[in-house]
Design an enzyme around this catalytic site. Structure first.
Site, mmCIF file in Angstrom:
data_model
loop_
_atom_site.group_PDB
_atom_site.id
_atom_site.type_symbol
_atom_site.label_atom_id
_atom_site.label_comp_id
_atom_site.label_asym_id
_atom_site.label_seq_id
_atom_site.Cartn_x
_atom_site.Cartn_y
_atom_site.Cartn_z
ATOM 1 N N TYR A 102 0.832 -1.211 0.000
ATOM 2 C CA TYR A 102 0.000 0.000 0.000
ATOM 3 C C TYR A 102 0.860 1.252 0.000
ATOM 4 O O TYR A 102 2.025 1.235 0.379
ATOM 5 C CB TYR A 102 -0.942 0.016 1.214
ATOM 6 C CG TYR A 102 -0.258 0.377 2.514
ATOM 7 C CD1 TYR A 102 -0.206 1.702 2.950
ATOM 8 C CD2 TYR A 102 0.351 -0.587 3.308
ATOM 9 C CE1 TYR A 102 0.437 2.042 4.137
ATOM 10 C CE2 TYR A 102 0.988 -0.261 4.497
ATOM 11 C CZ TYR A 102 1.027 1.057 4.907
ATOM 12 O OH TYR A 102 1.661 1.395 6.068
ATOM 13 N N TYR A 106 -0.037 -6.976 9.685
ATOM 14 C CA TYR A 106 0.169 -6.846 8.243
ATOM 15 C C TYR A 106 1.379 -7.678 7.829
ATOM 16 O O TYR A 106 2.482 -7.486 8.343
ATOM 17 C CB TYR A 106 0.371 -5.375 7.907
ATOM 18 C CG TYR A 106 0.696 -5.066 6.463
ATOM 19 C CD1 TYR A 106 0.097 -5.753 5.412
ATOM 20 C CD2 TYR A 106 1.610 -4.063 6.155
ATOM 21 C CE1 TYR A 106 0.407 -5.448 4.094
ATOM 22 C CE2 TYR A 106 1.917 -3.743 4.844
ATOM 23 C CZ TYR A 106 1.318 -4.441 3.817
ATOM 24 O OH TYR A 106 1.624 -4.144 2.518
ATOM 25 N N ASN A 122 3.398 -7.713 5.304
ATOM 26 C CA ASN A 122 4.597 -7.040 4.807
ATOM 27 C C ASN A 122 5.378 -6.328 5.914
ATOM 28 O O ASN A 122 6.505 -5.888 5.686
ATOM 29 C CB ASN A 122 4.247 -6.058 3.693
ATOM 30 C CG ASN A 122 4.125 -6.741 2.343
ATOM 31 O OD1 ASN A 122 4.363 -7.938 2.222
ATOM 32 N ND2 ASN A 122 3.742 -5.990 1.325
ATOM 33 N N TYR A 123 4.778 -6.199 7.105
ATOM 34 C CA TYR A 123 5.523 -5.735 8.276
ATOM 35 C C TYR A 123 5.781 -6.948 9.165
ATOM 36 O O TYR A 123 5.339 -7.022 10.305
ATOM 37 C CB TYR A 123 4.750 -4.646 9.031
ATOM 38 C CG TYR A 123 4.589 -3.363 8.260
ATOM 39 C CD1 TYR A 123 5.443 -3.036 7.212
ATOM 40 C CD2 TYR A 123 3.575 -2.456 8.567
ATOM 41 C CE1 TYR A 123 5.297 -1.853 6.492
ATOM 42 C CE2 TYR A 123 3.426 -1.270 7.866
ATOM 43 C CZ TYR A 123 4.291 -0.980 6.826
ATOM 44 O OH TYR A 123 4.137 0.193 6.127
ATOM 45 N N ARG A 124 6.475 -7.905 8.610
ATOM 46 C CA ARG A 124 6.707 -9.206 9.243
ATOM 47 C C ARG A 124 7.117 -9.053 10.704
ATOM 48 O O ARG A 124 7.993 -8.244 11.032
ATOM 49 C CB ARG A 124 7.802 -9.931 8.485
ATOM 50 C CG ARG A 124 8.184 -11.272 9.042
ATOM 51 C CD ARG A 124 7.400 -12.385 8.441
ATOM 52 N NE ARG A 124 7.721 -12.524 7.031
ATOM 53 C CZ ARG A 124 7.078 -13.365 6.215
ATOM 54 N NH1 ARG A 124 6.089 -14.100 6.680
ATOM 55 N NH2 ARG A 124 7.412 -13.447 4.940
#
Length: 536
Positions: A186, A472, A474-476
């Site tokens: 995003y 989220y 992608n924010y592992r």
């Protein structure tokens, strides 16, 4: 589509998959021989294979590491492959299975927990840095972008072809397209056009059998899974076909700062109640961090209101005066520019910077150690909740940390939560990223910062999504749960899986069971198959 040929004529695919054995001491040597003898490698693979004795090994490994926490990791790949063509990827997948090595796939190296280049078992890194071609079709408003390209390279290439087309991806130009899109992705056009993954119309992936598949041949379920479910659980994504979106020739940006003494808490409170309802062409996110007060010189908290408006300033100012007068935006705060100019602005480059900087694959401000976490918010955080946040930012560990709120609404509310694996849609008013950076070396320094962000995260639990507390992909964040090295049950993986994917986790596991039943493509947070197979 490519298939295995006579090289494995005596071994069926089924036998190959079910004969996996743990890596032996000489497995990487056998793996290398397998690669070099793979019959479909019409382009020699030897020049893109790096073992630990190769003089270029360290530089190839380090070039895409984006987090200093993993720069000197003791767990390093036994081999790095930087494929030039698809057959190199196919050979690596087949030979790694044959000789008991795991695969980690790297497109930009931004995995927050380093999972694209760190593992606790013998493994191979497939680094897609040389698979990065981009073809823009202006007439049809589409582009094919290979997975090793960065967002900066994609944005730059689009801007060279058109001034009125863009793509709704992230802010950081060095992020790799492969992982970014497969996890959702995003940026500042999220309210107008949704996620990067929402704008994918085709893809190419190499599966566990070494087959190159597109949307038609992979089938509806796998195509669904890789658009937000994380491609690394299902194969190696080679390329995305994306839909380019219309952007005005002139857009407006601003970055307005307000401290606590300037009523930042009250302005944030108003933002919480309205930002998701603003015109979908307007996205205003907030970045909160500590600064020295210009009035007293003491520490205070500053909220930066950063915005992209897909239109002219003459339309934005009256809209803001009506919808968000508390911010006090004036024309002098705003700058009109092209869409590609806004990419540079949001990435922190100075005004007038050449767009050529987007082709740089290394971060302009250098590397840091960092740790991050994420949340979703469904109801406004009350004043008492916000006021409880500020003391965390006064602590020494927060010197280079911040909290960021990104609004939802618009297109994000129009897409069903089951349309892609990314389930965080309607009901969420904004998303939070917590992140802390540091340059000081050593375990003590790292533990101080990690403890700080964990305490902050524990504090906000009362104010964010629940049952589950969402996160989220992608924010592992490995704090929320991890898989075993070998067999991981669906129940165990659900601890973290439902936080990332909600009820879509069930379907993701069913897809995994069909396309990779032996769980070859796995990591600490990969989707597990439903069947009880695998090394224990």
């Amino acid at each position: 589509m490519k298939h295995l040929c006579s090289y494995f004529c005596a071994i069926t695919i089924t036998a190959l998959l079910f004969s996996l054995t743990p890596a032996s001491a000489d497995s990487h040597e056998n793996f290398l021989q397998c690669l070099y003898n793979y019959p479909e490698n019409t382009t020699s693979i030897s020049s893109v294979v790096y073992t630990q004795t190769n003089s270029s090994y360290t530089s190839v490994l380090d070039v895409s590491i984006q987090n200093l926490r993993f720069f000197n990791a003791t767990s390093k790949p036994v081999v790095i492959v930087t494929p030039l063509v698809v057959s190199h990827i196919q050979a690596t997948i087949i030979c790694a299975q044959r000789h008991g090595l795991q695969i980690r796939t790297r497109s930009g190296g931004h995995d927050y927990e380093g999972l694209s280049y760190v593992a606790g078992v013998p493994f191979v890194v497939v680094d897609l840095i040389k698979i990065r071609e981009i073809e823009v079709d202006v007439e049809n408003s589409t582009a094919w972008v290979q997975a090793g390209a960065t967002l900066g390279e994609l944005y730059y290439t689009i801007s060279q072809k058109s001034k009125t087309l863009g793509f709704p991806g992230g802010v950081c130009p060095t992020v790799g397209v492969g992982g970014h899109i497969s996890g959702g992705g995003y940026g500042f056009m999220i309210r107008k056009y949704g996620l990067a993954a929402d704008n994918v119309i085709d893809a190419k992936i190499v599966d566990v059998n070494g087959n190159l598949l597109d949307k038609e041949t992979m089938g509806e379920d796998l195509f669904w899974a890789i658009r937000g479910g994380g491609g690394a659980s299902f194969g190696i994504v080679v390329a995305w076909k994306i839909k380019l979106v219309p952007v005005p020739s002139t857009v407006t940006v601003f970055r307005v700062r307000r401290t606590l003494e300037e009523n930042a808490t009250g302005i944030i409170q108003k933002w919480q109640r309205g930002a998701n309802k603003f015109n979908e062409s307007l996205t205003i996110r907030i970045k909160m961090e500590r600064v020295n007060s210009s009035k007293s010189g003491n520490l205070t908290v500053e909220a930066q209101f950063e915005s992209l408006y897909l239109g002219r300033v003459d339309d934005l100012i009256p809209y803001m005066q009506k919808s968000f007068p508390e911010l006090g935006l004036v024309r002098e705060d705003c700058t009109e520019m092209s869409w590609i100019g806004s990419i540079l602005f949001m990435a922190g480059f100075p005004n007038g910077q050449s767009t050529d900087v987007l082709l740089n694959r290394t971060q302009s401000d250098g590397l840091f150690f960092f740790k991050a976490k994420s949340d979703y918010v469904r109801d406004p955080i009350p004043d008492v909740g916000l006021e409880g946040l500020w003391p965390f930012l006064y602590e020494d560990e927060a010197k280079d940390g911040y909290i960021q709120f990104t609004p939802y609404g618009g297109r994000m509310y129009e897409i069903s939560e089951s349309e892609t694996p990314f389930a965080h849609r309607s009901g969420n008013i904004f998303h939070i990223q917590y992140i802390v950076f540091w340059r000081e070396k050593g375990d003590v320094a790292a533990q101080r910062r990690v403890n700080w962000i964990r305490r902050l995260y524990n504090y906000t639990e009362a104010y964010v999504s629940k049952s589950p507390r969402s996160a989220y992909l992608n924010y592992r964040d490995l704090d929320i749960g991890v898989n075993n090295d070998g067999y991981t049950s669906f129940s165990q993986a659900s601890i973290w899986g439902f936080k990332y994917f909600g009820n879509n986790f069930n379907r993701l596991a069913r897809v995994k069971t069909r396309v990779d039943p032996r769980n070859f493509f796995r990591n600490e947070q990969s989707i597990p198959p439903l069947i009880s197979q695998g090394r224990k």
